[in-house]
Write an enzyme that holds these catalytic residues in place. Structure first.
Site, mmCIF file in Angstrom:
data_model
loop_
_atom_site.group_PDB
_atom_site.id
_atom_site.type_symbol
_atom_site.label_atom_id
_atom_site.label_comp_id
_atom_site.label_asym_id
_atom_site.label_seq_id
_atom_site.Cartn_x
_atom_site.Cartn_y
_atom_site.Cartn_z
ATOM 1 N N GLY A 113 0.831 -1.198 0.000
ATOM 2 C CA GLY A 113 0.000 0.000 0.000
ATOM 3 C C GLY A 113 0.858 1.236 0.000
ATOM 4 O O GLY A 113 2.033 1.185 0.355
ATOM 5 N N ARG A 116 0.526 8.159 3.189
ATOM 6 C CA ARG A 116 0.793 9.587 3.103
ATOM 7 C C ARG A 116 2.268 9.869 2.863
ATOM 8 O O ARG A 116 2.638 10.730 2.104
ATOM 9 C CB ARG A 116 0.404 10.255 4.428
ATOM 10 C CG ARG A 116 -1.034 10.597 4.558
ATOM 11 C CD ARG A 116 -1.220 11.318 5.878
ATOM 12 N NE ARG A 116 -0.805 10.453 6.987
ATOM 13 C CZ ARG A 116 -1.643 9.774 7.744
ATOM 14 N NH1 ARG A 116 -2.916 9.878 7.528
ATOM 15 N NH2 ARG A 116 -1.229 9.006 8.728
ATOM 16 N N PHE A 117 3.134 9.129 3.580
ATOM 17 C CA PHE A 117 4.547 9.510 3.587
ATOM 18 C C PHE A 117 5.486 8.454 3.030
ATOM 19 O O PHE A 117 6.685 8.534 3.202
ATOM 20 C CB PHE A 117 4.983 9.849 5.013
ATOM 21 C CG PHE A 117 4.099 10.857 5.653
ATOM 22 C CD1 PHE A 117 4.105 12.173 5.211
ATOM 23 C CD2 PHE A 117 3.241 10.500 6.677
ATOM 24 C CE1 PHE A 117 3.276 13.112 5.800
ATOM 25 C CE2 PHE A 117 2.412 11.437 7.263
ATOM 26 C CZ PHE A 117 2.422 12.751 6.823
ATOM 27 N N VAL A 120 4.372 0.796 1.850
ATOM 28 C CA VAL A 120 4.449 -0.375 2.710
ATOM 29 C C VAL A 120 4.771 -1.590 1.831
ATOM 30 O O VAL A 120 4.111 -1.819 0.808
ATOM 31 C CB VAL A 120 3.115 -0.591 3.464
ATOM 32 C CG1 VAL A 120 3.213 -1.794 4.389
ATOM 33 C CG2 VAL A 120 2.737 0.659 4.258
ATOM 34 N N LYS A 135 6.888 -0.531 6.687
ATOM 35 C CA LYS A 135 6.349 0.771 6.279
ATOM 36 C C LYS A 135 7.505 1.762 6.270
ATOM 37 O O LYS A 135 8.088 2.065 7.309
ATOM 38 C CB LYS A 135 5.264 1.193 7.274
ATOM 39 C CG LYS A 135 4.672 2.566 7.049
ATOM 40 C CD LYS A 135 3.426 2.725 7.914
ATOM 41 C CE LYS A 135 2.969 4.148 8.051
ATOM 42 N NZ LYS A 135 1.763 4.280 8.883
ATOM 43 N N ASP A 227 -7.638 8.638 13.017
ATOM 44 C CA ASP A 227 -7.594 8.484 11.555
ATOM 45 C C ASP A 227 -8.301 7.194 11.137
ATOM 46 O O ASP A 227 -7.848 6.494 10.243
ATOM 47 C CB ASP A 227 -6.132 8.480 11.084
ATOM 48 C CG ASP A 227 -6.011 8.797 9.593
ATOM 49 O OD1 ASP A 227 -6.974 9.317 9.007
ATOM 50 O OD2 ASP A 227 -4.944 8.497 9.025
#
Ligand code: ADP
Length: 381
Positions: A113, A116-117, A120, A135, A227
């Site tokens: 996946g 945001r930063f 993964v 990640k 979140d």
């Protein structure tokens, strides 16, 4: 405004045409599989708590799953038991200054996946052969690094079967890598939009109950997730209804009177107090749970407008309803559950503990009826 336009349009979907919204932007090989749908559910509940599950009871999941109604083909792997624990004991992780490549093989081709930063990836610990998820978070400045260290600190405090577990962390000049428990079932988000995947109300009960268990534990530990959305709920496998909550990037210890600044990536899940830059608290997560429940039951996003501005206005006005035909067959208990979460004023929302006691999640005879409905209408076929 035309509610029919309020279709699911998360960050993974591109346009509002129905064809488009059923696709995710990443490759979903498993989505091509035929007939990989749930078989059934058991009406009987088991009150085990996630954190107490032993390896034995985790194994029992498979056995229990073999009991099923009406002799349908295929094996049911649905049950009320908690998901399997991580394949390692909870550990307190401190980021190491070593090269990750010395200890782990990161599969650069297998992207699980994008966040945001960073990305993964699937990875393996060389010494044990254990499969894990890495990640990779870009963090150059001290400030950026502090944010990631916070994510590690939060994960260090969370030991629960419904919360993804941290295994190791590596810090270098340009990034910090979190090595975590790996789960292979994909995002809950993908199940909502997968037309091969007919989610029943009872499936949703099982999903939401586990999210609530994880949240109850987090809140007991005085930690807010902040979140929660379907992309941050991972399924343990394609065949079961077991889930784990991920992404503690915004999570933090509850501090009375703390406000939250967020980047409005996708505003659909934001609670009114977040948009208004007011204090965030435990009920902030409960709002998100209400949005997720609504989405799982209907495939629709309750506040989504034609643009972000409209979405934000819908949230602030707490403007949502059950008018869509997707809600025709949904139980009154489910609607009541959502109604007690999507409440503008934080203090009036149900807590995680109250949600678990709500009839929709706790009434066995209701679950039995929902299960009968599945049998009668053959929803899985
Ligand atoms: P970010 O904080 O950057 O948004 P996430 O932690 O949400 O990153 O991870 C991004 C995506 O990677 C998730 O939505 C999920 O699809 C995948 N992913 C994250 N953690 C795991 C894991 N432990 N096992 C399998 N896939 C994962």
């Amino acid at each position: 405004q035309d509610q029919a336009e309020l279709i699911l349009e998360g960050p993974h979907t591109s346009a509002s045409q129905s064809e488009e919204r059923k696709k995710t932007t990443k490759e979903r090989e498993e989505g091509e599989e035929e007939g990989d749908v749930f078989q059934d559910s058991e009406p009987e509940l088991d009150e085990e708590k996630g954190e107490d599950v032993s390896a034995e009871s985790a194994g029992k999941v498979e056995d229990d799953g073999k009991k099923r109604h009406k002799g349908e083909a295929g094996e049911s792997t649905k049950s009320e038991n908690p998901p399997p624990l991580a394949p390692f004991d909870h550990r307190i992780v401190t980021p190491k200054p070593h090269q990750i490549a010395t200890y782990y093989t990161i599969n650069r081709d297998e992207v699980l996946g994008g966040g945001r930063f960073g990305q993964v990836h699937k990875c393996m610990e060389n010494s044990s052969g254990l499969t894990l998820a890495a990640k990779i978070i870009k963090a150059r400045s001290q400030k950026e690094k502090e944010v990631v260290r916070n994510e590690i600190q939060v994960m260090n405090q969370l030991n629960h079967a419904n919360l993804i577990q941290l295994y190791a962390a590596f810090e270098s000049r340009h990034d910090i890598i979190l090595v975590m428990e790996y789960v292979e079932g994909g995002e809950l988000f993908d199940r909502i939009i997968d037309e091969n995947y007919n989610l029943t109300e009872l499936d949703t009960v099982l999903f939401i109950r586990q999210i609530c268990e994880g949240l109850q534990y987090m809140h007991k530990m005085y930690i807010l997730h902040l979140d929660l959305k379907p992309e941050n709920i991972l399924c343990v496998s394609r065949a079961t209804n077991k889930i784990k909550i991920i992404d503690f990037g915004l999570a933090r210890r509850y501090k009375p009177r703390e406000k939250l600044r967020v980047n409005f990536g996708t505003p659909e899940f934001l609670a009114p107090e977040v948009i208004n830059y007011e204090f965030v608290s435990f009920p902030t997560d409960m709002w998100s749970l209400g949005v997720i429940t609504y989405m799982l039951l209907s495939g629709l996003s309750p506040f989504l407008g034609d643009d972000d501005n409209e979405t934000l206005n819908n949230i602030l006005a707490c403007q949502w309803n059950f008018e869509e035909e997707e809600f025709t067959d949904i139980s009154d208990e489910a609607k009541d559950f959502i109604t007690r979460l999507l409440v503008k004023s934080k203090s009036w929302r149900m807590s995680a503990a109250e949600s678990l006691r709500h009839p929709w999640l706790s009434d066995r005879s209701l679950h039995y009826r929902l299960n009968q409905k599945v049998i009668l209408t053959g929803q899985h076929i």
